[in-house]
Scaffold this active site. Sequence first.
Site, PDB file in Angstrom:
ATOM      1  CG  PHE A  54      -6.612  25.671   5.928  1.00  0.00           C
ATOM      2  CD1 PHE A  54      -7.855  25.050   6.045  1.00  0.00           C
ATOM      3  CD2 PHE A  54      -6.295  26.683   6.794  1.00  0.00           C
ATOM      4  CE1 PHE A  54      -8.755  25.445   7.024  1.00  0.00           C
ATOM      5  CE2 PHE A  54      -7.194  27.097   7.781  1.00  0.00           C
ATOM      6  CZ  PHE A  54      -8.426  26.475   7.884  1.00  0.00           C
ATOM      7  CG  ASP A  73       0.636  17.591   7.295  1.00  0.00           C
ATOM      8  OD1 ASP A  73       1.684  17.708   7.957  1.00  0.00           O
ATOM      9  OD2 ASP A  73       0.501  18.059   6.147  1.00  0.00           O
ATOM     10  CG  ASP A  94       4.750  20.593   5.675  1.00  0.00           C
ATOM     11  OD1 ASP A  94       4.073  20.557   4.641  1.00  0.00           O
ATOM     12  OD2 ASP A  94       4.408  20.065   6.751  1.00  0.00           O
ATOM     13  CG  HIS A 111       4.080  18.152  10.631  1.00  0.00           C
ATOM     14  ND1 HIS A 111       3.798  19.026   9.599  1.00  0.00           N
ATOM     15  CD2 HIS A 111       4.357  18.922  11.702  1.00  0.00           C
ATOM     16  CE1 HIS A 111       3.898  20.264  10.047  1.00  0.00           C
ATOM     17  NE2 HIS A 111       4.218  20.237  11.315  1.00  0.00           N
TER      18      HIS A 111
HETATM   19 ZN    ZN Z   1       3.323  18.699   7.525  1.00  0.00          ZN
END
Ligand code: ZN
Length: 207
Positions: free
Chosen positions: A127, A19, A159, A50
Site C-alpha cells: 500500500f 510497482d 522504497d 519492481h
Molecule cells: Zn516499489
Amino acid sequence: MRNALLSVSTSGAQWLHLDVMDGHFVPNLTFGPKMIQDMRKHSDLFFDTHLMVEQPEQLLDEYINAGSDAITFHLEAVTHAHRLVQRIQDAGILAGIALVPSTPIDAVSELLPLVDLVLVMTVNPGFGGQKLIPQCVNKIKKLADFRLQNESRYKIAVDGGVNIETAAQILNAEADILVMGSAFFSAGNRRQLVQDIFNMQRISGDT
Ligand code: ZN
C-alpha cells in the site's frame, strides 16, 4: 496515465519506479506488462520495474519485453534468485533484488556481488502512504558498508515512506535511489521537491 508520466518527467526525476503488485505476494493489485508497454511509447524515462509478485520467474520475459530498464524482484518470492538475476542481466538490463522489512541483509550476501540494485523496503509492501520503519535505515547503512568492503557495484534504492522529512536520514545512510510515491504526487510543487532532495544529496555527498 499520460499526465502522471508528464508530471514525473518534468519534475527532474530521472527514474520512473513501477510497482507491479499481483494481489498474492502483496494484497493489492496494480498493473501488468501491457501498461508498461503503453507507457514506454510515451516516455524516455528510465523504467525501474519492481515486481511484487509471486513466481516472478514466470513473468520475467513479459516485463523485459515491455521495455523495463531494470527489473527488481523479491528474494522472498523465489528459490533460484541467482538464476533470475542472470536472466535479467542477459537481457541487457539491470537486475535488482528487493527485501521486505523482515528479511535481513545476510539473506542476500551471496547475491550482493552480482546484482546491480538492492531495493530496501522500508514499509511492508502493498500500500502507498505508509510511514517508514526506522529500523530499516540500519539495513541501508549495512549495505553501504558491505559494498565498500567487498568492492561491489550495486546501487541502494529505498522504497516506502520516503518524503522530504525522511530523505536526509536515508541519504545519510548512503542510499543512492529514493523512491517516492504518495509524497511526490501530493506535493504542491513536485519539481521543487525533487530539487530539494537532489540538493540534500549534494550536501551529504560533500561531507
Ligand atoms: Zn516499489
